[in-house]
Design an enzyme around this catalytic site. Structure first.
Site, PDB file in Angstrom:
ATOM      1  N   GLU A  61      28.278 -46.610  61.600  1.00  0.00           N
ATOM      2  CA  GLU A  61      27.113 -46.523  59.917  1.00  0.00           C
ATOM      3  C   GLU A  61      26.465 -44.878  60.346  1.00  0.00           C
ATOM      4  OE1 GLU A  61      22.817 -47.472  57.562  1.00  0.00           O
ATOM      5  OE2 GLU A  61      23.619 -49.380  59.198  1.00  0.00           O
TER       6      GLU A  61
ATOM      7  N   CYS B 128      22.424 -49.371  55.759  1.00  0.00           N
ATOM      8  CA  CYS B 128      21.123 -49.763  55.165  1.00  0.00           C
ATOM      9  C   CYS B 128      21.444 -48.930  54.473  1.00  0.00           C
ATOM     10  CB  CYS B 128      19.925 -48.979  56.125  1.00  0.00           C
ATOM     11  SG  CYS B 128      18.886 -50.867  56.651  1.00  0.00           S
TER      12      CYS B 128
ATOM     13  N   ASN C 283      24.351 -55.651  52.036  1.00  0.00           N
ATOM     14  CA  ASN C 283      24.180 -55.787  52.975  1.00  0.00           C
ATOM     15  C   ASN C 283      22.990 -56.018  52.671  1.00  0.00           C
ATOM     16  OD1 ASN C 283      23.953 -54.713  55.709  1.00  0.00           O
ATOM     17  ND2 ASN C 283      22.595 -53.081  54.886  1.00  0.00           N
ATOM     18  N   GLU C 284      22.528 -56.332  53.667  1.00  0.00           N
ATOM     19  CA  GLU C 284      21.236 -57.570  53.759  1.00  0.00           C
ATOM     20  C   GLU C 284      20.200 -57.684  53.043  1.00  0.00           C
ATOM     21  OE1 GLU C 284      18.905 -55.728  57.215  1.00  0.00           O
ATOM     22  OE2 GLU C 284      21.016 -55.925  58.599  1.00  0.00           O
TER      23      GLU C 284
END
Length: 834
Positions: free
Chosen positions: A58, A253, A385-386
């Site tokens: 990331e 994120c 994602n999350e």
């Protein structure tokens, strides 16, 4: 065969190490074994996939620009703005001399590369690179390029130089001439005549008229595999040395935060948009830069093509993550725009075509034009994602999955389970995935070393016929060897459950030591050096010794480390919120007052700041924190030594983004618990266990806090069990009573080499004498042994890397032998079978 849980007595076992000693074989008569490992004589365990372990990249901690991406010029296209980070401008990292201004007008290079540098008359600009400067090495060649146009008759001469920060020449000047008023790319080389990590690149024009410059670039010729627009060699080689089975990219994120709307130059493109793959392919000068979620600008010079190419270069499966139009990472918003959802679904299909399509297809042709006619062979994509909004995420995921499967039924589509290892979102999404029969579910968690040592059996009870698990992000919350030992112990459980856990990746992968947004991290670097953390060494040891099948084994002996009651100071805190607390009281169950403060005297003398953040004032009969920008403003008071007590208070939110943080069990070591109400932008409540600067979640549920309303809060502590009451009603409870098991093992086979691989983790401060019964197998009398061992408080740093593997040949191996595993160690024995 049932697994026998390990046991070991002594709570001090996790704290102190003994010196490393690679012990010779120990006979059973010489020492009574602390443990016994028994390997099944004939049972076959689950297969280990080629993708069992991989890496997750990331762009966090400046991992791409200024990191893995080898570009040496910072802000090469003058696109930085204050939207990226406070204080950023189009001239960030540049020092102009003479008339030099950043311009955005119809003379720009292209619609996606909007800013350029305008020089009038004799003028120059100097770039300072990243952090201390540009790193150059004596004798190395550097490729320079610039896009330029000029209205000067006869052209505009350019002189390009590399110098130290104090002006000493580091290369012979490069001389170029911009010849026309049409954007043209000019190139040349600089050969370094000295070594420095503080170099400066200057572009100087002595000509008349107007000179426009853009995409000023300097690349080392010696990139990873010599690729143009390539990767920094030492970092790429450290990743390659792991032998990862997959590369998950580009986040994290930054994938599902910001605006989900695409770049649109004509209508004012969103500057802080989610990562969208089409922004990152094609010629680099046509890739629009973007605000990075982690607080800086990302150039997208390292884009999807480069990720696919790097995956191929290191023999790893590419695993891209696509936004699901539901934000995560504390933003918790869903985009309710059907047309936009259809567009993102089409983008997912176009991505598969870009990776796998023929050169006659639209996106396959672009891949070929970029230099790779052969398909990349994409087999797996992740959606989301999350996300912490399970209903909204699930509705969108089903549409993505349906469209992908309809056109590409063999593609594995990875779903996810939210941002943590438990809680309402986790249970909700797992129930949906099980019912639906999803291919695979992505789990993420960052927890304490104790959690990893307490949860080796986490996947033992997962449904063998349900969706497979991709552990996409995990790490123990610090960078010490004790953290890596806990991770290693946990990885033995991942391998034992390889029929459920098909892939796992530690996270994050990279961190620039001078630009850290998150830690721990696996590989650290500055502008000219890199080093592997202790967790890098653990991950490398496991990835290079996976094997291809688990051999069932059991371990017995030893004991456990039992938890202590929750004692310590009580605390108050806020997170980007102004709040007032009042009537703070701590009592025994019989009502005896241990501490109280109603702040009516106008002071808060009994309270001290854990960190000097926020603005705390005792006023109006309450204790108020009034700064709505500060995060983690904790103050503490009254160290409680009782194991049973009640902590009560009143809390009122005055303004800001979130709610209340009520702390208890606050220790001088930095460990604590807090009840987080109105967290994650006032959408979730949780109990979090703090471990130094990081936190793991023990309990989560949806929750909001109303501004101006006073809440009665009560934390009831009984040893390790805690009950939380909100306005007299039980809000939740937990018991932090898990035992810690500091000894773990797993055995696998490597059929290619004909070896058993015995993997043992001893995460305690004394050696573990261990009998190893190989189930009657005929084996060689010698074995290759690799050991990581040392002080559990040690770290690998820029100046010293004390935790390194030591490999040796050991003798005295047989079908039933005894070894002493060093204190605080990870040991791999490769034993040839006959």
């Amino acid at each position: 065969m049932p697994r026998i849980r390990t046991r070991l007595a002594g709570a001090a076992a996790l704290l102190v190490s003994l010196p490393l000693a690679v012990a010779p074989p120990v006979s059973a008569a010489a020492a009574e074994p602390d443990y016994s490992i028994r390997v099944s004589p004939d049972a076959t365990g689950p297969a280990l996939s080629k993708q069992q372990y991989g890496v997750f990249f990331e762009d966090i901690n400046y991992a791409a620009d200024g990191g893995l991406y080898a570009e040496l010029v910072r802000n090469r296209s003058f696109e930085f703005t204050a939207t990226d980070a406070a204080g950023f401008t189009g001239l960030t990292a540049w020092t102009p001399t003479g008339a030099a201004t950043v311009v955005n007008d119809d003379q720009r290079l292209n619609e996606r590369n909007r800013n350029y540098l305008k020089l009038t008359g004799p003028a120059a600009v100097t770039n300072a690179g990243y952090d201390t400067g540009i790193a150059v090495r004596d004798g190395a060649t550097y490729d320079f390029s610039v896009w330029a146009r000029t209205d000067a008759a006869g052209g505009a001469p350019l002189t390009v130089t590399l110098r130290t920060s104090d002006g000493a020449a580091l290369a012979a000047p490069l001389r170029l001439t911009a010849k026309s008023d049409t954007w043209t790319r000019y190139t040349g080389t600089l050969r370094a005549t000295g070594t420095s990590d503080r170099a400066r690149l200057t572009v100087d024009s002595r000509g008349a008229g107007t000179l426009r410059l853009d995409e000023i670039s300097l690349f080392p010729r010696d990139t990873y595999k010599g690729r143009r627009n390539g990767l920094r060699k030492d970092l790429a080689e450290k990743i390659e040395a792991l032998h990862p089975g997959f590369v998950r990219f580009p986040g994290g994120c930054l994938v599902n935060t910001g605006s989900m709307y695409p770049y649109d130059a004509a209508n004012g493109y969103p500057r802080a948009r989610s990562y969208q793959w089409k922004d990152t392919v094609g010629p680099v000068e046509t890739r629009a830069t973007n605000k990075n979620f982690w607080g800086y600008n990302q150039s997208y010079g390292l884009g999807y093509y480069e990720y696919f190419q790097f995956s191929e270069d290191i023999g790893a499966m590419p695993l891209p993550v696509l936004p699901a139009l539901v934000t995560g990472c504390g933003q918790n918003r869903a985009t309710n725009d059907p047309a936009l959802l259809r567009q993102h679904i089409q983008d997912a299909l176009d991505l598969i075509e870009f990776a796998n399509g023929p050169v006659t297809s639209t996106w396959g042709r672009l891949r070929a034009d970029m230099g790779h006619p052969k398909p990349f062979g994409l087999t797996t994509v992740a959606v989301g994602n999350e996300e912490n909004l399970p209903e909204e995420y699930w509705a969108n995921f089903l549409q993505f999955e349906s469209a992908i499967k309809a056109k590409h039924p063999d593609i594995t589509v990875v779903s996810n389970s939210g941002p943590d290892d438990q809680g309402g979102t986790f249970e909700n999404l797992w129930a949906k995935n099980r019912s639906h029969g999803s291919d695979m579910v992505d789990e993420h968690y960052y927890n304490s070393p104790a959690w990893f040592l307490q949860n080796n059996a986490r996947y033992d009870t997962y449904d063998r016929n349900g969706p497979k698990v991709f552990l996409g992000e995990y790490a123990s919350l610090d960078a010490k060897f004790s953290n890596s030992l806990a991770e290693a112990a946990y990885m033995t459980g991942l391998e034992r459950n390889a029929d459920v856990v098909k892939m796992a990746s530690y996270a994050p992968l990279l961190a620039n030591i001078d630009n850290v947004q998150w830690k721990p991290d696996m590989i650290w670097f500055d502008n000219d050096e890199s080093w592997g953390s202790t967790s890098y060494q653990v991950q490398k040891l496991f990835m290079n010794n996976v094997g291809d099948r688990v051999v069932p084994s059991t371990v017995s002996g030893g004991g456990v480390v039992r938890p202590r009651p929750i004692t310590g100071a009580v605390g108050l805190s806020t997170w980007r919120t102004a709040a007032t607390y009042d009537d703070v009281k701590v009592t025994r169950p019989d009502g005896t007052v241990l501490f109280s403060d109603d702040f009516n005297d106008g002071d808060a003398d009994g309270w001290t700041a854990v960190q000097p953040r926020g603005t705390w004032t005792a006023t109006g009969g309450g204790y108020a924190q009034t700064d709505t920008a500060s995060e983690d403003t904790m103050v503490k008071a009254a160290t409680i030594t009782d194991t049973d007590y009640d902590y009560t208070l009143k809390a009122t939110k005055q303004a800001g983004a979130e709610g209340f943080l009520v702390a208890f069990g606050v220790q001088e070591t930095g460990n604590f618990y807090w009840w987080n109400l109105g967290g994650w932008n006032n959408t979730q409540g949780a109990v979090e266990k703090g471990v130094t600067s990081a936190k793991e979640q023990l309990l989560t549920k949806p929750n909001t806090v109303e501004t101006g309303r006073t809440y009665d809060l009560k934390v009831q502590v009984r040893g390790t069990r805690v009950t939380l009451l909100l306005d007299g009603v039980e809000w939740g409870s937990f018991d932090d009573n898990a035992v810690t098991e500091p000894f773990a093992q797993v055995v696998t086979t490597d059929t290619k080499t004909g070896e058993l691989i015995v993997k043992v983790v001893n995460a305690q401060d004394k050696p573990a004498v261990t009998r190893i019964d190989l189930g009657g197998r005929k084996v060689a009398t010698t074995a290759k042994m690799t050991v990581l061992a040392g002080d559990p408080g040690e770290q690998n740093t820029r100046t010293a890397e004390p935790i390194q593997p030591v490999t040796s040949t050991v003798r005295g191996v047989s079908a039933d032998f005894t070894r002493e595993f060093p204190a605080n160690s990870v040991t791999f024995l490769r034993i040839r079978t006959r």
